[in-house]
Enzyme design. Structure first.
Site, short mmCIF file in Angstrom:
data_model
loop_
_atom_site.label_atom_id
_atom_site.label_comp_id
_atom_site.label_asym_id
_atom_site.label_seq_id
_atom_site.Cartn_x
_atom_site.Cartn_y
_atom_site.Cartn_z
N HIS A 1 0.88 -1.19 0.00
CA HIS A 1 0.00 0.00 0.00
C HIS A 1 0.91 1.23 0.00
O HIS A 1 1.62 1.46 -0.97
CB HIS A 1 -0.92 -0.12 1.22
CG HIS A 1 -2.05 0.84 1.29
ND1 HIS A 1 -2.40 1.68 0.27
CD2 HIS A 1 -2.94 1.11 2.30
CE1 HIS A 1 -3.44 2.41 0.63
NE2 HIS A 1 -3.78 2.09 1.86
N HIS B 1 -2.66 -2.39 -9.83
CA HIS B 1 -3.58 -1.76 -8.89
C HIS B 1 -4.86 -2.58 -8.85
O HIS B 1 -5.28 -3.11 -9.88
CB HIS B 1 -3.89 -0.32 -9.33
CG HIS B 1 -4.42 0.51 -8.22
ND1 HIS B 1 -5.74 0.50 -7.86
CD2 HIS B 1 -3.80 1.36 -7.37
CE1 HIS B 1 -5.90 1.32 -6.84
NE2 HIS B 1 -4.75 1.86 -6.52
N ASP C 1 2.67 5.30 -7.02
CA ASP C 1 3.94 5.15 -6.30
C ASP C 1 5.14 5.00 -7.22
O ASP C 1 6.28 5.05 -6.75
CB ASP C 1 3.87 3.94 -5.37
CG ASP C 1 2.92 4.17 -4.22
OD1 ASP C 1 2.99 5.27 -3.66
OD2 ASP C 1 2.12 3.29 -3.91
N1 CMC Z 1 4.47 -7.12 -10.57
C1 CMC Z 1 4.34 -8.32 -11.20
N2 CMC Z 1 3.17 -8.98 -11.30
C2 CMC Z 1 2.09 -8.40 -10.75
C3 CMC Z 1 2.17 -7.15 -10.09
C4 CMC Z 1 3.41 -6.51 -10.01
N3 CMC Z 1 3.53 -5.33 -9.41
N4 CMC Z 1 0.93 -6.82 -9.64
C5 CMC Z 1 0.12 -7.83 -10.00
N5 CMC Z 1 0.82 -8.77 -10.67
C6 CMC Z 1 0.30 -10.00 -11.27
C7 CMC Z 1 0.00 -11.04 -10.20
O1 CMC Z 1 1.11 -11.88 -9.97
C8 CMC Z 1 -1.16 -11.78 -10.84
O2 CMC Z 1 -0.64 -12.62 -11.84
P1 CMC Z 1 -1.27 -14.08 -12.09
O3 CMC Z 1 -2.66 -13.80 -12.57
O4 CMC Z 1 -0.38 -14.71 -13.08
O5 CMC Z 1 -1.25 -14.78 -10.76
C9 CMC Z 1 -1.94 -10.68 -11.56
O6 CMC Z 1 -0.96 -9.68 -11.86
C10 CMC Z 1 -3.06 -10.08 -10.72
O7 CMC Z 1 -2.49 -9.56 -9.51
P2 CMC Z 1 -3.17 -9.61 -8.09
O8 CMC Z 1 -2.09 -9.76 -7.05
O9 CMC Z 1 -4.27 -10.61 -8.08
O10 CMC Z 1 -3.79 -8.17 -8.02
P3 CMC Z 1 -4.34 -7.45 -6.72
O11 CMC Z 1 -5.45 -6.57 -7.14
O12 CMC Z 1 -4.62 -8.43 -5.63
O13 CMC Z 1 -3.07 -6.59 -6.21
C11 CMC Z 1 -1.56 -4.82 -5.90
C12 CMC Z 1 -2.94 -5.23 -6.42
C13 CMC Z 1 -1.43 -3.31 -5.93
C14 CMC Z 1 -1.41 -5.29 -4.41
C15 CMC Z 1 -0.48 -5.50 -6.78
O14 CMC Z 1 -0.61 -5.07 -8.12
C16 CMC Z 1 0.92 -5.22 -6.28
O15 CMC Z 1 1.40 -5.92 -5.37
N6 CMC Z 1 1.62 -4.18 -6.83
C17 CMC Z 1 2.94 -3.81 -6.36
C18 CMC Z 1 2.82 -3.00 -5.09
C19 CMC Z 1 2.35 -1.59 -5.38
O16 CMC Z 1 2.83 -0.92 -6.27
N7 CMC Z 1 1.41 -1.12 -4.52
C20 CMC Z 1 0.90 0.25 -4.61
C21 CMC Z 1 -0.54 0.30 -4.98
S1 CMC Z 1 -1.07 1.95 -5.45
C22 CMC Z 1 -0.95 2.88 -4.03
C23 CMC Z 1 -1.94 2.49 -2.99
O17 CMC Z 1 -3.16 2.53 -3.26
O18 CMC Z 1 -1.50 2.16 -1.90
#
Ligand code: CMC
Length: 444
Positions: A274, A313, A369
């Site tokens: 986050h 996201h 971010d």
């Molecule tokens: N790098 C590589 N792969 C990713 C990433 C990433 N940053 N984000 C998602 N994926 C992949 C994930 O592995 C999954 O792949 P598969 O379908 O093959 O298993 C697919 O994309 C869907 O991801 P998810 O984890 O189910 O998506 P989510 O909605 O649960 O997670 C998130 C959202 C923001 C936690 C995630 O994208 C992430 O960890 N990003 C990196 C951390 C980040 O930048 N966070 C800041 C968010 S914006 C500021 C805020 O609101 O706090």
């Protein structure tokens, strides 16, 4: 005319149920009537991470994740970032409308009035180790404010709520700057109420000290930097029901005071998925070190060994509109501070990722971010301060959502259900009759 209902047939019993649809949702409690018999609890939904559950109705922030739209109270974020200021946006989030000239003056005056923190707070700031993470200090000190303003517990009184809003918006930058000064062993700089909100914060941070890492030691006096920080504050002010805001709503649904609730929200923000992501982005860019190392890093991401921090996201499935504004401001900031070489790695990384099927197929784009940390670093903020720089402006959103939740006739203490998977009832076994404990049980 089609009916705004959905009909569900329970194949266990053959019975059908017609449930009303309102604004694209059904009420989860309407599912309870779907049962196999009188002893059946009734149907529930299973939704870890609230992927498809609206936890409230809100009039504050609108996001269209597919179209990359973000609006506060109807105003597009791009317009606010260009024409407004953080304090005006905080007012907008809290009241629902932009202030008049007089309204804004009264609000600014009130914010200036509350910038000081009680001298005793400095004593427990001093108790933290010199290398304590400033976010840990912020979370603790903002919770401690509850003990200085015990009347804040009176959350049902609108006037009491209003005063705590003033206090929190005013004091967060002071607490944040004091946390930083403690970590570098420098004397605290008191708020200067002749300065603007962001300007005052920069002054409390860097007065008498060269900003770490900044290429231009006097840059924190630049009005360009104060404006850039103010814009960053606007971009971070609210983002509807994200993890920290939901924590705010959840904790305060028990009628906990706003200081303790903001501390809980800030604790959620601290996590690397986050608000801690901008810190993680910088560490990642430093680790990559050079544009030529990007393909190796991206390959590791695609093998699932790494995450591309600052990408992806839960809601945005296109370019985060805040990232666009930040990219624009990065150039303005670098004109003052000097070029941050990490931007070259970030730009190339974005270019490579956005052309790669792994990221395209998963709709992974840069989020807020990805670029914010690079600007913060150029301004001279140490990496540890990045989540703190997120928490300061998000306080406006947390408090606006808190107020809205308390005024909502549908408010209930947050109390999700679970699907129990543990053992059925069993009898207590005397200690000498137990078999060896299970290996890997997490304690031994
Ligand atoms: N790098 C590589 N792969 C990713 C990433 C990433 N940053 N984000 C998602 N994926 C992949 C994930 O592995 C999954 O792949 P598969 O379908 O093959 O298993 C697919 O994309 C869907 O991801 P998810 O984890 O189910 O998506 P989510 O909605 O649960 O997670 C998130 C959202 C923001 C936690 C995630 O994208 C992430 O960890 N990003 C990196 C951390 C980040 O930048 N966070 C800041 C968010 S914006 C500021 C805020 O609101 O706090």
């Amino acid at each position: 005319m089609p009916k705004e209902t959905v009909t569900i047939t329970d194949n266990r019993t053959g019975q059908s149920y017609e449930l009303p649809i309102e604004r694209g949702t059904i009420k989860a409690l309407d599912l309870r009537q779907i049962k196999t018999g009188p002893s059946d609890f009734g149907l529930m939904t299973y939704d870890p991470g609230y992927m498809n559950t609206a936890s409230c109705r809100s009039r504050i922030t609108f996001i269209d994740g597919d179209a990359g739209i973000l609006r506060y109270r109807g105003y597009p974020i791009e317009e606010l970032a260009e024409k407004s200021s953080y304090l005006e946006v905080a007012y907008l989030l809290w009241t629902g409308e932009l202030p008049t000239v007089e309204g804004l003056e009264r609000w600014k005056h009130g914010v200036r009035y509350h910038t000081m923190i009680h001298e005793s707070i400095k004593k427990f700031l001093d108790g933290f180790r010199h290398d304590a993470h400033p976010m840990g200090i912020l979370v603790s000190t903002v919770a401690a404010l509850a003990t200085f303003y015990p009347e804040a517990k009176n959350i049902e009184d609108p006037e009491t709520r209003r005063i705590q809003f003033y206090r929190l918006i005013s004091k967060m930058p002071t607490l944040a700057a004091f946390a930083y000064r403690h970590s570098v062993g420098m004397p605290y700089v008191y708020p200067d109420n002749s300065l603007g909100y962001a300007e005052n914060f920069l002054n409390m941070m860097f007065h008498g000290r060269e900003p770490v890492g900044s290429l231009n030691p006097d840059s924190h006096h630049s009005p360009v930097l104060a404006r850039a920080l103010d814009v960053l504050f606007m971009l971070h002010a609210d983002h509807e029901q994200n993890c920290s805001t939901s924590s705010m709503r959840m904790v305060s649904s028990a009628f906990t005071d706003p200081y303790t609730s903001v501390a809980a929200a800030a604790a959620a923000l601290y996590g690397p998925l986050h608000g801690g992501a901008n810190e993680a982005v910088l560490r990642m860019l430093r680790e990559i070190g050079h544009v030529q190392n990007i393909p190796t890093f991206v390959a590791a991401v695609k093998r699932g060994e790494r995450k591309l921090m600052g990408f992806g996201h839960r809601v945005y499935k296109s370019y985060d509109p805040r990232a666009k504004v930040i990219k624009y401001w990065a150039d303005r900031v670098f004109e003052v501070t000097g070029h941050n070489p990490l931007i070259d790695i970030a730009l190339k990384l974005e270019e490579i990722a956005l052309a790669d099927d792994y990221f395209i197929s998963r709709k992974l784009y840069p989020n807020v971010d990805f670029y914010s940390g690079i600007i913060y670093e150029a301004m001279g903020f140490p990496t540890d301060m990045f989540p703190v720089l997120f928490a300061i402006p998000r306080t406006a959103g947390w408090l606006a959502q808190w107020r809205e939740s308390l005024e909502d006739p549908d408010l209930k203490i947050a109390r999700p259900r679970q699907i129990y998977l543990g053992p059925e009832q069993r009898s207590y076994v005397a200690i000498d009759k137990r078999r060896d404990s299970v290996e890997g049980n997490g304690i031994e």
